[in-house]
Scaffold this motif. Structure first.
Motif, PDB file in Angstrom:
ATOM      1  N   GLY A  93     -34.595-107.394  56.863  1.00  0.00           N
ATOM      2  CA  GLY A  93     -33.948-107.402  54.950  1.00  0.00           C
ATOM      3  C   GLY A  93     -33.732-106.093  54.972  1.00  0.00           C
ATOM      4  O   GLY A  93     -32.417-105.693  54.423  1.00  0.00           O
ATOM      5  N   ILE A  94     -34.417-104.659  55.512  1.00  0.00           N
ATOM      6  CA  ILE A  94     -33.960-103.613  55.792  1.00  0.00           C
ATOM      7  C   ILE A  94     -32.097-103.542  56.311  1.00  0.00           C
ATOM      8  O   ILE A  94     -31.215-103.055  56.276  1.00  0.00           O
ATOM      9  N   GLY A  95     -32.277-104.132  57.773  1.00  0.00           N
ATOM     10  CA  GLY A  95     -30.802-103.610  58.530  1.00  0.00           C
ATOM     11  C   GLY A  95     -29.502-105.056  57.396  1.00  0.00           C
ATOM     12  O   GLY A  95     -29.075-104.023  57.018  1.00  0.00           O
ATOM     13  N   GLU A  96     -30.264-105.394  56.649  1.00  0.00           N
ATOM     14  CA  GLU A  96     -29.174-106.620  56.389  1.00  0.00           C
ATOM     15  C   GLU A  96     -29.081-105.844  54.703  1.00  0.00           C
ATOM     16  O   GLU A  96     -27.550-105.476  54.830  1.00  0.00           O
ATOM     17  N   ILE A  97     -29.322-104.912  54.058  1.00  0.00           N
ATOM     18  CA  ILE A  97     -29.292-104.214  53.092  1.00  0.00           C
ATOM     19  C   ILE A  97     -28.461-103.163  53.209  1.00  0.00           C
ATOM     20  O   ILE A  97     -27.233-102.992  52.763  1.00  0.00           O
ATOM     21  N   LEU A  98     -29.156-102.731  54.893  1.00  0.00           N
ATOM     22  CA  LEU A  98     -27.818-101.283  54.866  1.00  0.00           C
ATOM     23  C   LEU A  98     -26.604-101.898  55.293  1.00  0.00           C
ATOM     24  O   LEU A  98     -25.740-100.642  55.154  1.00  0.00           O
ATOM     25  N   GLY A  99     -26.848-102.778  55.998  1.00  0.00           N
ATOM     26  CA  GLY A  99     -25.347-103.146  56.109  1.00  0.00           C
ATOM     27  C   GLY A  99     -24.805-103.321  55.486  1.00  0.00           C
ATOM     28  O   GLY A  99     -22.909-103.090  55.580  1.00  0.00           O
ATOM     29  N   VAL A 100     -24.683-104.286  54.443  1.00  0.00           N
ATOM     30  CA  VAL A 100     -23.604-104.586  53.118  1.00  0.00           C
ATOM     31  C   VAL A 100     -23.099-103.326  52.329  1.00  0.00           C
ATOM     32  O   VAL A 100     -22.061-103.086  52.465  1.00  0.00           O
ATOM     33  N   ILE A 101     -24.333-102.542  52.700  1.00  0.00           N
ATOM     34  CA  ILE A 101     -24.009-101.488  51.318  1.00  0.00           C
ATOM     35  C   ILE A 101     -23.038-100.526  52.277  1.00  0.00           C
ATOM     36  O   ILE A 101     -22.535-100.257  51.618  1.00  0.00           O
ATOM     37  N   ILE A 102     -23.226-100.298  53.899  1.00  0.00           N
ATOM     38  CA  ILE A 102     -22.483 -99.174  53.943  1.00  0.00           C
ATOM     39  C   ILE A 102     -20.709-100.215  55.029  1.00  0.00           C
ATOM     40  O   ILE A 102     -20.422 -99.277  54.225  1.00  0.00           O
ATOM     41  N   GLY A 105     -19.940-102.631  50.415  1.00  0.00           N
ATOM     42  CA  GLY A 105     -19.865-101.897  49.401  1.00  0.00           C
ATOM     43  C   GLY A 105     -18.995 -99.891  49.230  1.00  0.00           C
ATOM     44  O   GLY A 105     -19.237 -99.119  48.522  1.00  0.00           O
ATOM     45  N   LEU A 106     -19.552 -99.370  50.882  1.00  0.00           N
ATOM     46  CA  LEU A 106     -19.099 -98.209  51.161  1.00  0.00           C
ATOM     47  C   LEU A 106     -17.256 -98.447  51.845  1.00  0.00           C
ATOM     48  O   LEU A 106     -17.353 -97.323  51.107  1.00  0.00           O
ATOM     49  N   PHE A 107     -17.777 -99.015  52.216  1.00  0.00           N
ATOM     50  CA  PHE A 107     -15.865 -98.745  53.049  1.00  0.00           C
ATOM     51  C   PHE A 107     -15.405-100.607  53.199  1.00  0.00           C
ATOM     52  O   PHE A 107     -14.227-100.025  53.754  1.00  0.00           O
ATOM     53  N   ALA A 108     -15.258-101.267  52.683  1.00  0.00           N
ATOM     54  CA  ALA A 108     -14.752-102.217  52.054  1.00  0.00           C
ATOM     55  C   ALA A 108     -14.505-103.206  53.148  1.00  0.00           C
ATOM     56  O   ALA A 108     -13.236-102.853  53.481  1.00  0.00           O
ATOM     57  N   MET A 109     -15.083-102.619  54.271  1.00  0.00           N
ATOM     58  CA  MET A 109     -14.688-103.525  55.907  1.00  0.00           C
ATOM     59  C   MET A 109     -14.826-104.970  55.542  1.00  0.00           C
ATOM     60  O   MET A 109     -15.025-105.912  54.998  1.00  0.00           O
ATOM     61  N   GLY A 110     -13.346-105.614  56.302  1.00  0.00           N
ATOM     62  CA  GLY A 110     -13.365-106.660  56.672  1.00  0.00           C
ATOM     63  C   GLY A 110     -14.983-107.493  56.662  1.00  0.00           C
ATOM     64  O   GLY A 110     -15.662-106.877  57.245  1.00  0.00           O
ATOM     65  N   ASN A 111     -14.971-108.934  57.099  1.00  0.00           N
ATOM     66  CA  ASN A 111     -15.371-110.282  57.321  1.00  0.00           C
ATOM     67  C   ASN A 111     -16.063-109.267  59.001  1.00  0.00           C
ATOM     68  O   ASN A 111     -17.453-109.834  58.545  1.00  0.00           O
ATOM     69  N   PHE A 112     -15.594-109.144  59.486  1.00  0.00           N
ATOM     70  CA  PHE A 112     -15.769-109.221  60.679  1.00  0.00           C
ATOM     71  C   PHE A 112     -16.813-108.354  61.043  1.00  0.00           C
ATOM     72  O   PHE A 112     -17.586-108.704  61.814  1.00  0.00           O
ATOM     73  N   TRP A 113     -16.357-106.632  60.632  1.00  0.00           N
ATOM     74  CA  TRP A 113     -16.926-105.622  60.959  1.00  0.00           C
ATOM     75  C   TRP A 113     -18.051-105.723  60.408  1.00  0.00           C
ATOM     76  O   TRP A 113     -19.507-104.954  60.369  1.00  0.00           O
ATOM     77  N   ALA A 114     -18.223-106.013  58.871  1.00  0.00           N
ATOM     78  CA  ALA A 114     -19.104-106.304  57.766  1.00  0.00           C
ATOM     79  C   ALA A 114     -20.567-106.457  59.182  1.00  0.00           C
ATOM     80  O   ALA A 114     -21.199-106.298  58.652  1.00  0.00           O
ATOM     81  N   ALA A 115     -19.733-108.017  58.794  1.00  0.00           N
ATOM     82  CA  ALA A 115     -20.630-109.047  60.074  1.00  0.00           C
ATOM     83  C   ALA A 115     -21.197-108.539  61.615  1.00  0.00           C
ATOM     84  O   ALA A 115     -22.885-109.064  61.278  1.00  0.00           O
ATOM     85  N   ASP A 167     -24.201-114.371  52.522  1.00  0.00           N
ATOM     86  CA  ASP A 167     -23.591-112.834  51.434  1.00  0.00           C
ATOM     87  C   ASP A 167     -21.820-113.013  51.450  1.00  0.00           C
ATOM     88  O   ASP A 167     -21.767-112.287  50.640  1.00  0.00           O
ATOM     89  N   LEU A 168     -21.544-112.746  52.794  1.00  0.00           N
ATOM     90  CA  LEU A 168     -19.703-112.355  52.713  1.00  0.00           C
ATOM     91  C   LEU A 168     -18.894-113.239  51.937  1.00  0.00           C
ATOM     92  O   LEU A 168     -17.581-113.805  51.141  1.00  0.00           O
ATOM     93  N   SER A 174     -16.033-108.831  46.089  1.00  0.00           N
ATOM     94  CA  SER A 174     -17.497-108.133  45.143  1.00  0.00           C
ATOM     95  C   SER A 174     -17.774-106.212  45.636  1.00  0.00           C
ATOM     96  O   SER A 174     -17.430-106.806  46.625  1.00  0.00           O
ATOM     97  N   THR A 175     -17.877-105.349  44.965  1.00  0.00           N
ATOM     98  CA  THR A 175     -18.167-104.146  45.420  1.00  0.00           C
ATOM     99  C   THR A 175     -20.046-104.167  44.524  1.00  0.00           C
ATOM    100  O   THR A 175     -20.037-104.539  43.402  1.00  0.00           O
ATOM    101  N   MET A 176     -20.410-102.878  45.136  1.00  0.00           N
ATOM    102  CA  MET A 176     -21.542-102.317  44.516  1.00  0.00           C
ATOM    103  C   MET A 176     -21.534-102.702  42.977  1.00  0.00           C
ATOM    104  O   MET A 176     -23.157-102.384  42.672  1.00  0.00           O
ATOM    105  N   GLY A 177     -21.052-101.880  42.495  1.00  0.00           N
ATOM    106  CA  GLY A 177     -20.306-101.984  40.784  1.00  0.00           C
ATOM    107  C   GLY A 177     -20.500-103.359  40.661  1.00  0.00           C
ATOM    108  O   GLY A 177     -20.310-103.267  38.986  1.00  0.00           O
ATOM    109  N   ASP A 178     -20.720-104.369  41.060  1.00  0.00           N
ATOM    110  CA  ASP A 178     -20.576-105.638  40.308  1.00  0.00           C
ATOM    111  C   ASP A 178     -21.918-106.387  40.885  1.00  0.00           C
ATOM    112  O   ASP A 178     -22.514-106.145  41.535  1.00  0.00           O
ATOM    113  N   ALA A 179     -22.365-106.969  39.827  1.00  0.00           N
ATOM    114  CA  ALA A 179     -23.609-107.512  39.673  1.00  0.00           C
ATOM    115  C   ALA A 179     -23.522-108.762  41.063  1.00  0.00           C
ATOM    116  O   ALA A 179     -24.683-108.498  41.422  1.00  0.00           O
TER     117      ALA A 179
END
Length: 227
Positions: A93-102, A105-115, A167-168, A174-179
């Motif tokens: 959970g820690i890793g997933e939250i950090l990974g999704v945010i980075i 949320g922060l770099f708006a990467m595509g699904n491949f790199w986000a995964a 999640d993807l 959506s971005t970190m500003g969206d519910a």
């Protein structure tokens, strides 16, 4: 129900706020119960349960009450499976939250790199939370690593395969500003937990995992605290 309908349903700050309030109440109860009724539980396992509840709220509380307290009437394979998956879940959970945010949320990467980024961080933290209790009980790092590598890799792959995909899929653009960003993350975490439970049952059944000890065994817990 279509994807658009699901996203509309969970894309609300009011609903997210209510959920977070429920989670906060669950965490408060968890800390109180650990301090007053189950303080014998080893420190790492206490954090495992707190994080599990932080990610999944009432679902985490139900799992803890079913499998993680000394007040359980018996211990069996389903309970061992939940304790085992909770270890994996707390770190992942820690890793997933950090990974999704980075990545999203922060770099708006595509699904491949986000995964890739999310899975890598989830694997690292999930594996660390599993070998931690072994080392706390006196096992050397190399021995703990060798003993946990295969089983934890299987558990983490199942958990994160479901969680990251969900999640993807739900989060969309959506971005970190969206519910929707945060709601999708919470939903994906809990679905990953539930998906990995059957895998952990099989791993324990075939002797690849041990179930992390019976919480009713206060003598073993006391010995763990001494290391």
């Amino acid at each position: 129900m279509t994807l658009d309908q699901i996203q509309t349903l969970i894309d609300t700050w009011t609903g997210l706020g209510i959920w977070l309030a429920i989670v906060a109440a669950c965490v408060v109860w968890m800390v109180y119960d650990l301090r007053t009724s189950n303080s014998h539980i080893a420190s790492i396992m206490q954090w495992v349960w707190i994080l599990t509840v932080l990610y999944s709220g009432p679902l985490g509380v139900l799992i803890y009450r079913y499998s993680g307290r000394r007040q359980i009437t018996t211990d069996d394979l389903p309970r061992k499976g939940f304790r085992s998956v909770a270890h994996c879940y707390s770190g992942c959970g820690i890793g997933e939250i950090l990974g999704v945010i980075i990545s999203v949320g922060l770099f708006a990467m595509g699904n491949f790199w986000a995964a890739i980024i999310t899975f890598s961080l989830a694997y690292f933290f999930g594996f660390a939370m599993n070998i931690g209790p072994m080392m706390q009980n006196g096992m050397a790092f190399r021995e703990a690593f060798k003993g946990a590598f295969v089983a934890e890799s299987i558990s983490i792959v199942v958990m994160e395969g479901v969680a990251i995909t969900t999640d993807l899929y739900l989060g969309g653009q959506s971005t970190m500003g969206d519910a929707l960003f945060w709601s999708s993350l919470y939903i994906s975490l809990s679905l990953g937990l539930l998906a990995a439970w059957p895998a952990n049952l099989l791993l324990i059944h075939y002797g690849l995992k041990g179930g992390m000890g019976d919480p009713r065994d206060t003598d073993a817990a006391a010995q763990a605290h001494c290391h």
